[in-house]
Design an enzyme around this catalytic site. Structure first.
Site, PDB file in Angstrom:
ATOM      1  N   TYR A   1      -2.409  -1.528  10.968  1.00 34.68           N
ATOM      2  CA  TYR A   1      -2.641  -2.017   9.599  1.00 34.68           C
ATOM      3  C   TYR A   1      -1.462  -1.644   8.698  1.00 34.68           C
ATOM      4  CZ  TYR A   1      -4.119  -2.067   4.780  1.00 34.68           C
ATOM      5  OH  TYR A   1      -4.134  -2.278   3.413  1.00 34.68           O
TER       6      TYR A   1
ATOM      7  N   SER B   1       0.840  -1.193   0.000  1.00 33.60           N
ATOM      8  CA  SER B   1       0.000   0.000   0.000  1.00 33.60           C
ATOM      9  C   SER B   1       0.878   1.247   0.000  1.00 33.60           C
ATOM     10  CB  SER B   1      -0.861  -0.026   1.269  1.00 33.60           C
ATOM     11  OG  SER B   1      -1.470   1.223   1.480  1.00 33.60           O
TER      12      SER B   1
ATOM     13  N   LYS C   1       1.855  -3.905   6.601  1.00 30.25           N
ATOM     14  CA  LYS C   1       2.331  -3.825   5.210  1.00 30.25           C
ATOM     15  C   LYS C   1       3.852  -3.643   5.197  1.00 30.25           C
ATOM     16  CE  LYS C   1      -1.629  -4.425   3.367  1.00 30.25           C
ATOM     17  NZ  LYS C   1      -1.920  -5.775   2.871  1.00 30.25           N
TER      18      LYS C   1
HETATM   19  P1  NAD Z   1     -11.133  -7.281   0.973  1.00 32.30           P
HETATM   20  O1  NAD Z   1     -11.420  -7.300   2.428  1.00 32.30           O
HETATM   21  O2  NAD Z   1     -12.251  -6.997   0.047  1.00 32.30           O
HETATM   22  O3  NAD Z   1     -10.468  -8.640   0.523  1.00 32.30           O
HETATM   23  C1  NAD Z   1      -9.630  -9.384   1.383  1.00 32.30           C
HETATM   24  C2  NAD Z   1     -10.124 -10.828   1.367  1.00 32.30           C
HETATM   25  O4  NAD Z   1      -9.260 -11.613   2.193  1.00 32.30           O
HETATM   26  C3  NAD Z   1     -11.540 -10.983   1.911  1.00 32.30           C
HETATM   27  O5  NAD Z   1     -12.318 -11.703   0.973  1.00 32.30           O
HETATM   28  C4  NAD Z   1     -11.362 -11.755   3.208  1.00 32.30           C
HETATM   29  O6  NAD Z   1     -12.450 -12.605   3.458  1.00 32.30           O
HETATM   30  C5  NAD Z   1     -10.059 -12.510   2.949  1.00 32.30           C
HETATM   31  N1  NAD Z   1      -9.283 -12.851   4.144  1.00 32.30           N
HETATM   32  C6  NAD Z   1      -8.923 -12.032   5.164  1.00 32.30           C
HETATM   33  N2  NAD Z   1      -8.191 -12.719   6.065  1.00 32.30           N
HETATM   34  C7  NAD Z   1      -8.090 -13.989   5.592  1.00 32.30           C
HETATM   35  C8  NAD Z   1      -7.451 -15.163   6.075  1.00 32.30           C
HETATM   36  N3  NAD Z   1      -6.814 -15.181   7.244  1.00 32.30           N
HETATM   37  N4  NAD Z   1      -7.521 -16.302   5.334  1.00 32.30           N
HETATM   38  C9  NAD Z   1      -8.203 -16.298   4.158  1.00 32.30           C
HETATM   39  N5  NAD Z   1      -8.832 -15.230   3.667  1.00 32.30           N
HETATM   40  C10 NAD Z   1      -8.770 -14.086   4.370  1.00 32.30           C
HETATM   41  O7  NAD Z   1      -9.936  -6.239   0.752  1.00 32.30           O
HETATM   42  P2  NAD Z   1      -9.376  -5.607  -0.599  1.00 32.30           P
HETATM   43  O8  NAD Z   1      -9.740  -4.176  -0.623  1.00 32.30           O
HETATM   44  O9  NAD Z   1      -9.704  -6.466  -1.750  1.00 32.30           O
HETATM   45  O10 NAD Z   1      -7.821  -5.678  -0.275  1.00 32.30           O
HETATM   46  C11 NAD Z   1      -7.012  -6.729  -0.757  1.00 32.30           C
HETATM   47  C12 NAD Z   1      -5.589  -6.508  -0.305  1.00 32.30           C
HETATM   48  O11 NAD Z   1      -5.127  -5.246  -0.780  1.00 32.30           O
HETATM   49  C13 NAD Z   1      -5.415  -6.458   1.209  1.00 32.30           C
HETATM   50  O12 NAD Z   1      -4.171  -7.058   1.523  1.00 32.30           O
HETATM   51  C14 NAD Z   1      -5.364  -4.985   1.504  1.00 32.30           C
HETATM   52  O13 NAD Z   1      -4.653  -4.719   2.679  1.00 32.30           O
HETATM   53  C15 NAD Z   1      -4.619  -4.477   0.292  1.00 32.30           C
HETATM   54  N6  NAD Z   1      -4.855  -3.055   0.006  1.00 32.30           N
HETATM   55  C16 NAD Z   1      -6.125  -2.604  -0.156  1.00 32.30           C
HETATM   56  C17 NAD Z   1      -6.353  -1.263  -0.414  1.00 32.30           C
HETATM   57  C18 NAD Z   1      -7.761  -0.740  -0.540  1.00 32.30           C
HETATM   58  O14 NAD Z   1      -7.949   0.477  -0.455  1.00 32.30           O
HETATM   59  N7  NAD Z   1      -8.761  -1.570  -0.761  1.00 32.30           N
HETATM   60  C19 NAD Z   1      -5.277  -0.385  -0.518  1.00 32.30           C
HETATM   61  C20 NAD Z   1      -3.977  -0.879  -0.363  1.00 32.30           C
HETATM   62  C21 NAD Z   1      -3.776  -2.230  -0.101  1.00 32.30           C
HETATM   63  C1  WQD Z   2      -9.399   9.442   1.086  1.00 34.84           C
HETATM   64  C2  WQD Z   2      -9.579  10.926   1.347  1.00 34.84           C
HETATM   65  C3  WQD Z   2      -9.869  11.455   3.680  1.00 34.84           C
HETATM   66  C4  WQD Z   2     -13.710   9.391   4.115  1.00 34.84           C
HETATM   67  C5  WQD Z   2      -6.903   4.434   3.303  1.00 34.84           C
HETATM   68  C6  WQD Z   2      -5.848   3.677   4.062  1.00 34.84           C
HETATM   69  C7  WQD Z   2      -4.840   3.081   3.102  1.00 34.84           C
HETATM   70  C8  WQD Z   2      -5.543   2.234   2.058  1.00 34.84           C
HETATM   71  C9  WQD Z   2      -6.619   3.012   1.377  1.00 34.84           C
HETATM   72  C10 WQD Z   2      -6.305   0.010   2.548  1.00 34.84           C
HETATM   73  C11 WQD Z   2      -8.810  11.429   2.569  1.00 34.84           C
HETATM   74  C12 WQD Z   2     -11.108  11.781   2.894  1.00 34.84           C
HETATM   75  C13 WQD Z   2     -12.528   9.909   3.616  1.00 34.84           C
HETATM   76  C14 WQD Z   2     -14.748  10.282   4.505  1.00 34.84           C
HETATM   77  C15 WQD Z   2     -13.360  12.121   3.842  1.00 34.84           C
HETATM   78  N1  WQD Z   2      -6.199   1.157   2.738  1.00 34.84           N
HETATM   79  N2  WQD Z   2     -12.351  11.259   3.476  1.00 34.84           N
HETATM   80  N3  WQD Z   2     -14.535  11.614   4.345  1.00 34.84           N
HETATM   81  O1  WQD Z   2      -7.062   7.489   3.928  1.00 34.84           O
HETATM   82  O2  WQD Z   2      -6.127   7.731   1.582  1.00 34.84           O
HETATM   83  O3  WQD Z   2      -6.286   5.494   2.611  1.00 34.84           O
HETATM   84  O4  WQD Z   2      -7.524   3.560   2.350  1.00 34.84           O
HETATM   85  O5  WQD Z   2      -5.911  -0.959   2.442  1.00 34.84           O
HETATM   86  O6  WQD Z   2      -3.943   2.305   3.825  1.00 34.84           O
HETATM   87  O7  WQD Z   2      -5.187   4.561   4.953  1.00 34.84           O
HETATM   88  O8  WQD Z   2      -8.364   6.628   1.914  1.00 34.84           O
HETATM   89  O9  WQD Z   2     -10.733   6.666   1.244  1.00 34.84           O
HETATM   90  O10 WQD Z   2     -10.165   6.746   3.700  1.00 34.84           O
HETATM   91  O11 WQD Z   2      -9.676   8.729   2.291  1.00 34.84           O
HETATM   92  O12 WQD Z   2     -13.211  13.351   3.733  1.00 34.84           O
HETATM   93  O13 WQD Z   2     -15.798   9.865   4.972  1.00 34.84           O
HETATM   94  O14 WQD Z   2     -10.961  11.173   1.642  1.00 34.84           O
HETATM   95  O15 WQD Z   2      -9.622  12.395   4.670  1.00 34.84           O
HETATM   96  O16 WQD Z   2      -8.401  12.734   2.273  1.00 34.84           O
HETATM   97  P1  WQD Z   2      -6.918   6.947   2.580  1.00 34.84           P
HETATM   98  P2  WQD Z   2      -9.811   7.121   2.316  1.00 34.84           P
END
Ligand code: NAD
Ligand code: WQD
Length: 337
Positions: free
Chosen positions: A150, A125, A154
């Protein structure tokens, strides 16, 4: 073509990635404990792709199922999505986050080692950069201490996988640093299903647009950004998914570790997102300016040159497409509830 184990494959990013892997002719095996997703996602992936998928309901913390999967399938590489991802919750339940996201991951990496699978694509991330000194932010920007467990999970995974590559020269690791994935599959069949009060911006905006919440709480408008609200690099989840296919191809042909940003390279403010959403839903979206949210940064967007030169990948979709697909998915979800 390769057979890929996708952990967390029924989740938001994992499901879209499965579709892109299948359309690139790879075979897909999913392991998910369904903690944050539903099994019918497997059918949806199959419906979109016209291909079948092998699904195991189970946990990355469980050696038995890991050994079963690696024994029953000839896995060439792993894409590891499975993790808990709620930033706020991680501050209340740090042990659960370290157990699942670090303990579970190490368990998976050990199983890979036992079964001679040496290629992994890891979901990292942009949070590892904290507030970068310079934007656009390139991969050589310093990793900064995270403000929540969290984010720390990472950073730890990046370190663990880098140490693994330093020790074992036949391992290949891609650390994909996602910026802000949003949007949904254009079919409306896959997307992010918000669980409780959404933390992330677009699911919250969507719920206000649907009339399920009164107004968007904009966390601060006194940042040093063009309109004072936070600026992020929002990336369409389908673009992000395609980036994994390119990263996988790279990893299957190289050894060592590479960190790569996946973003568009363009920053949008909170108000930009709200206004883009207003256009697709056809009405005003009420919002109120609130205090800054703890742990937030002012702005970050990606330097995307490495993804382009190393992987031959760049994002195609703009913010309008992201919010249009998000809205399409949310409307369908709302109709079916
Ligand atoms: P998500 O929660 O939709 O998907 C994660 C999946 O992993 C879920 O289906 C959950 O059931 C499964 N899971 C969790 N723990 C598990 C375990 N112990 N064993 C088996 N399955 C398990 O999340 P996402 O948004 O698709 O994120 C996917 C990956 O990307 C994560 O590692 C997350 O940290 C990373 N990521 C997400 C974002 C974001 O904004 N969505 C940003 C940066 C990184
Ligand atoms: C985006 C912008 C908020 C909600 C987070 C995690 C990161 C990654 C992605 C997952 C910011 C603003 C948000 C609201 C708002 N996670 N905001 N009102 O914070 O960039 O990243 O999600 O795996 O690790 O930190 O994303 O969507 O929460 O916020 O004003 O109700 O929107 O302040 O500027 P962020 P976000």
């Amino acid at each position: 073509m390769a057979t890929i184990l996708v952990t967390g494959g029924t989740g938001f990013i994992g499901s879209h990635t499965c579709v892109e892997l299948l359309s690139a002719n790879h075979d897909v095996v999913i392991l998910d404990n369904l903690y944050n997703s539903k099994e019918d996602v497997v059918k949806r992936i199959e419906q979109i792709s016209g291909r079948s998928v092998r699904f195991y309901k189970g946990d990355i913390l469980d050696d038995t199922i890991l050994d079963q999967i690696f024994t029953e399938n000839t896995i060439d590489a792993v894409i590891h999505f499975a993790a808990l991802k709620a930033v706020g919750e991680s501050m209340e339940k740090p042990l659960e986050y370290y157990h699942n996201n670090v303990g579970g991951a190490v368990n998976l990496y050990l199983a890979m080692q036992r079964h001679g699978v040496h290629t992994i694509v890891f979901s990292s991330s942009a949070t590892v950069y904290g507030q970068p000194k310079k934007v656009p932010c390139a991969e050589d920007a310093p990793i900064q201490e995270a403000t929540n467990p969290y984010g720390t999970t990472k950073i730890y995974n990046e370190k663990i996988l880098s140490d693994l590559c330093a020790a074992k020269k036949d391992f290949s690791v891609m650390l994909l640093r996602y910026f802000n994935p949003i949007g949904a599959h254009p079919s409306g069949l896959l997307g992010e299903v918000p669980n409780g009060v959404p933390n992330n911006l677009t699911p919250y905006v969507a719920q206000v647009a649907l009339g399920q919440r009164e107004f968007v709480r904009v966390w601060g408008n006194d940042y040093d950004t063009p309109d004072g609200t936070g600026v992020r690099d929002y990336i369409h989840v389908v673009d992000l998914a395609k980036g994994h296919v390119n990263a996988l191809d790279y990893a299957l042909h190289h050894h060592g570790v590479q960190a790569v940003n996946l973003g568009t390279g363009v920053g949008y403010s909170v108000l930009d997102v709200i206004h883009a959403y207003e256009k697709v839903c056809g009405h005003k979206i009420p919002y109120q300016i609130m205090e800054r949210r703890g742990g937030d940064i002012a702005e970050n967007y990606a330097d995307v040159s490495k993804a382009k030169t190393l992987l031959g990948w760049s994002a195609q979709y703009d913010l309008n497409q992201m919010v249009a697909d998000s809205w399409h998915f949310m409307e369908k979800l709302n109709e079916n509830q």
